[in-house]
Design a protein around this motif. Structure first.
Motif, PDB file in Angstrom:
ATOM      1  N   THR A 122       0.740  -1.214  -0.007  1.00  0.00           N
ATOM      2  CA  THR A 122      -0.062  -0.039  -0.023  1.00  0.00           C
ATOM      3  C   THR A 122       0.813   1.123  -0.203  1.00  0.00           C
ATOM      4  O   THR A 122       1.974   1.207   0.045  1.00  0.00           O
ATOM      5  CB  THR A 122      -0.883   0.231   1.321  1.00  0.00           C
ATOM      6  OG1 THR A 122      -0.266   0.352   2.336  1.00  0.00           O
ATOM      7  CG2 THR A 122      -1.447  -1.269   1.585  1.00  0.00           C
ATOM      8  N   ASN A 124       1.154   3.102   2.273  1.00  0.00           N
ATOM      9  CA  ASN A 124       1.975   3.254   3.715  1.00  0.00           C
ATOM     10  C   ASN A 124       3.352   2.670   3.619  1.00  0.00           C
ATOM     11  O   ASN A 124       4.402   3.289   4.230  1.00  0.00           O
ATOM     12  CB  ASN A 124       1.209   2.538   4.487  1.00  0.00           C
ATOM     13  CG  ASN A 124      -0.231   2.977   5.014  1.00  0.00           C
ATOM     14  OD1 ASN A 124      -0.243   4.241   5.220  1.00  0.00           O
ATOM     15  ND2 ASN A 124      -1.072   2.108   4.964  1.00  0.00           N
ATOM     16  N   ASP A 125       3.468   1.769   2.703  1.00  0.00           N
ATOM     17  CA  ASP A 125       5.027   1.234   2.487  1.00  0.00           C
ATOM     18  C   ASP A 125       5.684   2.289   1.840  1.00  0.00           C
ATOM     19  O   ASP A 125       7.020   2.521   2.197  1.00  0.00           O
ATOM     20  CB  ASP A 125       4.943  -0.096   1.560  1.00  0.00           C
ATOM     21  CG  ASP A 125       4.285  -1.219   2.414  1.00  0.00           C
ATOM     22  OD1 ASP A 125       4.816  -1.452   3.572  1.00  0.00           O
ATOM     23  OD2 ASP A 125       3.387  -1.696   1.985  1.00  0.00           O
ATOM     24  N   PHE A 128       6.537   4.995   4.601  1.00  0.00           N
ATOM     25  CA  PHE A 128       7.639   4.271   5.482  1.00  0.00           C
ATOM     26  C   PHE A 128       9.060   4.748   4.876  1.00  0.00           C
ATOM     27  O   PHE A 128      10.007   5.035   5.643  1.00  0.00           O
ATOM     28  CB  PHE A 128       7.103   2.985   5.954  1.00  0.00           C
ATOM     29  CG  PHE A 128       8.123   2.510   6.606  1.00  0.00           C
ATOM     30  CD1 PHE A 128       8.312   2.517   8.065  1.00  0.00           C
ATOM     31  CD2 PHE A 128       9.114   1.301   5.959  1.00  0.00           C
ATOM     32  CE1 PHE A 128       9.187   1.855   8.658  1.00  0.00           C
ATOM     33  CE2 PHE A 128      10.052   0.854   6.518  1.00  0.00           C
ATOM     34  CZ  PHE A 128      10.199   0.878   7.869  1.00  0.00           C
ATOM     35  N   GLU A 149       3.800  11.413   3.323  1.00  0.00           N
ATOM     36  CA  GLU A 149       2.581  10.890   4.282  1.00  0.00           C
ATOM     37  C   GLU A 149       1.380  10.197   3.348  1.00  0.00           C
ATOM     38  O   GLU A 149       1.326  10.500   2.160  1.00  0.00           O
ATOM     39  CB  GLU A 149       1.542  11.914   4.730  1.00  0.00           C
ATOM     40  CG  GLU A 149       0.396  11.770   5.486  1.00  0.00           C
ATOM     41  CD  GLU A 149      -0.272  12.862   5.886  1.00  0.00           C
ATOM     42  OE1 GLU A 149      -1.283  13.016   6.603  1.00  0.00           O
ATOM     43  OE2 GLU A 149       0.055  14.242   5.503  1.00  0.00           O
ATOM     44  N   ALA A 150       0.964   8.837   3.826  1.00  0.00           N
ATOM     45  CA  ALA A 150       0.012   8.257   2.898  1.00  0.00           C
ATOM     46  C   ALA A 150      -1.443   8.742   3.279  1.00  0.00           C
ATOM     47  O   ALA A 150      -1.909   8.612   4.563  1.00  0.00           O
ATOM     48  CB  ALA A 150      -0.037   6.748   3.275  1.00  0.00           C
ATOM     49  N   ASP A 153      -4.931   4.419   1.070  1.00  0.00           N
ATOM     50  CA  ASP A 153      -3.862   3.248   0.669  1.00  0.00           C
ATOM     51  C   ASP A 153      -3.520   3.488  -0.684  1.00  0.00           C
ATOM     52  O   ASP A 153      -2.444   2.581  -0.858  1.00  0.00           O
ATOM     53  CB  ASP A 153      -4.988   1.897   0.899  1.00  0.00           C
ATOM     54  CG  ASP A 153      -4.988   1.563   2.258  1.00  0.00           C
ATOM     55  OD1 ASP A 153      -4.541   2.100   3.091  1.00  0.00           O
ATOM     56  OD2 ASP A 153      -5.940   0.452   2.381  1.00  0.00           O
ATOM     57  N   VAL A 156      -0.034   8.985  -1.758  1.00  0.00           N
ATOM     58  CA  VAL A 156       1.185   9.310  -0.885  1.00  0.00           C
ATOM     59  C   VAL A 156       1.502  10.793  -1.321  1.00  0.00           C
ATOM     60  O   VAL A 156       1.741  10.792  -2.560  1.00  0.00           O
ATOM     61  CB  VAL A 156       2.459   8.279  -0.932  1.00  0.00           C
ATOM     62  CG1 VAL A 156       3.178   8.081  -2.157  1.00  0.00           C
ATOM     63  CG2 VAL A 156       3.289   8.766   0.024  1.00  0.00           C
ATOM     64  N   GLU A 180       7.133  -1.850   5.143  1.00  0.00           N
ATOM     65  CA  GLU A 180       6.833  -1.542   6.498  1.00  0.00           C
ATOM     66  C   GLU A 180       7.126  -2.564   7.607  1.00  0.00           C
ATOM     67  O   GLU A 180       7.796  -2.616   8.514  1.00  0.00           O
ATOM     68  CB  GLU A 180       5.900  -0.590   6.804  1.00  0.00           C
ATOM     69  CG  GLU A 180       5.909  -0.085   8.018  1.00  0.00           C
ATOM     70  CD  GLU A 180       4.783   0.838   8.508  1.00  0.00           C
ATOM     71  OE1 GLU A 180       4.759   1.447   9.300  1.00  0.00           O
ATOM     72  OE2 GLU A 180       3.851   0.753   7.399  1.00  0.00           O
TER      73      GLU A 180
END
Length: 562
Positions: A122, A124-125, A128, A149-150, A153, A156, A180
């Motif tokens: 996602t 988020n990875d 990260f 920042e995400a 999902d 980013v 992550e």
């Protein structure tokens, strides 16, 4: 007068008869991929002669070849052979856009991708990854790395502290996205070896020895039908000659190695072919900055200018680069691709030596020729060591040729062959006088990248400290260059960039911390008996060099069984 540039490459017809792989010590799964399929394994050699140490961390300076791009992917792929305005190829990212002032880069990431352990990928990875780089001092020495920042999902936002349009290709094309869930507890992203890698790329680690390792096909890869091959075997050899012998014997399928008489070999074997992309700007790197601790005659700009005019590039091309060398600009922008971005007052490097001019430069700077025929000043002879890795035959021949050329103008050059590790360590710490190396092009076709990497103050460190051996190892520093780089980084206007590049070019031509040789032969060799679809002069869908990431991943997920 130097002849015009040759064509980019030559291609032979590919034969259909398969040729078996020869086994190397410690290898397994040679006939199939990680799942035991009968798909062919591509064998490649990328210059390693000392054996392999497990390191599959794409953000480590000592990461193994074919990890970046092959196991860990970027968001997009920028082909450095394309025009400056060409669109990149989506990878883990699907689309991107900048805000008006170039401080925020919004990326929509690909949906439906999983890590090789089955965990969903996602945004988020992505966030990260960028934040861990920002928070790791060894990876963010300048303090200018962006945060991320995400927002959901699939989205980013990558934020920079200042306008940073030119950082786009680095962020999008050279930032290796990591999971992550596997790296959250890693103490130091710059040093962790990541011995059991989990990536999104087209290949996964299958087996490993000190002599070779196998990257098998990722059966759950997001791009349907790819890779079509069973995997890639990376091998360690003693040098170019051993690699040449194995390529001719059908034991290597893909490599980028200096080989003489290539046309003869191709004519005699329809399975063999090669491309020559002609982007390798070979140079003598001088440890040039005494203020940062550099020592030796090469710290005098007069000596560096004498080296520039004292070399016969035509002879170098014929003896060391198979008569494939072409004109280079001391501005270190490519004369053809970047023609509009080179100050018209800057001439190409002379193709033939000018011994009288070289000696006059030394004499005007207070040097006098001693009884041994070597110039000296204040009791110090103009005698310098110059190194290259053992077995790199084109560079070895180039240094032997330069030794003879410079002896005729009163300069003593002492060639040395060292291991790749020693060579890189000397560049990293500044403990050398001269090395022969190439000024790399960077992540996209824009002169900004070699200028920032090789001439920016924030790309180097004082002698004795550990810097990046692939960045400003000459320790060049000039406030006007730094200021011009900052302006160029903050604009996407080509005309503004051009004026800043002209400022940079005048400075680096005058100082010449990197002494241009020529644009060398960037040769990549193929064997098409088992696998076809390699890049050709007519279809350079990727920069073909086997050691170049993530270009090699684009090649190896595109080729298909013969």
């Amino acid at each position: 007068m130097h002849l015009s540039r040759r064509t980019l490459g030559k291609l032979s017809l590919a034969a259909l008869a398969p040729l078996g792989l020869a086994a190397c010590s410690g290898q397994s799964n040679l006939e199939g991929g990680a799942s035991g399929s009968d798909k062919p394994i591509v064998t490649t050699y990328n210059g390693s002669g000392a054996g392999f140490t497990k390191n599959f961390n794409p953000h480590s300076a000592s990461v193994l070849s074919m990890v970046q791009g092959m196991i860990f992917e970027p968001l997009f792929y920028f082909n450095p052979l394309n025009a400056i305005d060409a669109d990149p190829v989506p990878q883990l990212g699907e689309s991107y856009s900048w805000n008006e002032d170039g401080t925020a880069l919004t990326v929509t990431v690909r949906s439906g991708v999983t890590w090789s352990d089955g965990t969903p990928f996602t945004a988020n990875d992505v966030a990260f990854t960028f934040n861990r780089i920002k928070d790791t001092p060894a990876l963010n020495g300048s303090g200018k790395a962006p945060s991320a920042e995400a927002t959901d999902d699939a989205t980013v936002v990558i934020t920079y502290p200042a306008p940073s349009f030119v950082e786009g290709p680095n962020a999008l094309g050279r930032t290796w996205i990591i999971p992550e869930h596997r790296f959250a507890d890693v103490a130091d992203l710059a040093t962790d070896a990541n011995e059991e890698p989990v990536g999104t790329g087209p290949f996964v680690l299958s087996d490993f020895t000190a002599e070779s390792y196998l990257l098998g096909a990722n059966e759950s890869y997001w791009e349907e039908g790819k890779p079509a091959i069973g995997g890639v075997r990376v091998i360690s050899l003693s040098g170019n000659q051993s690699a040449t012998d194995k390529w001719l014997a059908g034991e290597i399928d893909y490599m980028s190695t200096a080989i003489p008489d290539l046309d003869t070999h191709v004519a005699n074997n329809p399975d063999l072919s090669y491309t020559n992309t002609g982007t390798s700007q070979a140079a003598l790197f001088a440890a040039a900055n005494p203020e940062l601790g550099c020592e030796g005659p090469q710290t005098d700009v007069a000596v560096r200018q004498a080296l520039y005019y004292g070399m016969d590039r035509e002879q170098l091309s014929k003896l060391a680069f198979f008569d494939l060398g072409t004109d280079i600009s001391p501005a270190f922008a490519l004369p053809e691709r970047d023609k509009e971005f080179i100050d018209p007052s800057i001439e190409l490097a002379p193709w033939n030596a000018d011994p009288a001019k070289a000696e006059q430069i030394l004499q005007d700077a207070g040097y006098a020729k001693g009884g041994d025929g070597i110039y000296a000043k204040d009791g110090v002879r103009v005698s310098m060591t110059v190194s290259c890795p053992t077995g790199w035959t084109d560079f070895v021949t180039a240094l032997d040729t330069l030794k003879q050329q410079y002896s005729q103008i009163g300069i003593e050059l002492i060639p040395q062959q060292v291991s790749v590790n020693e060579w890189n360590d000397a560049k990293s710490k500044g403990t050398f006088q001269l090395v022969i190396d190439s000024v790399g092009q960077g992540p996209a076709p824009d002169p900004f990248y070699p200028y920032h990497t090789f001439f920016g103050t924030d790309s180097t460190v004082p002698v004795g400290e550990n810097g990046n051996p692939y960045q400003n190892s000459s320790r060049f520093s000039d406030p006007d260059v730094d200021a011009a780089l900052e302006v160029a980084a903050g604009t996407d206007d080509p005309e503004v960039k051009k004026q800043q590049y002209f400022i940079i070019q005048k400075k680096i031509v005058e100082a010449m911390p990197y002494i241009p040789l020529l644009i060398g032969s960037s040769l990549t060799e193929y064997n098409s008996s088992k696998v076809t679809g390699w890049p050709t002069a007519e279809n350079l869908y990727a920069y073909p060099m086997s050691w170049s990431a993530p270009d090699n991943a684009q090649v190896l997920k595109t080729v298909t069984p013969a």
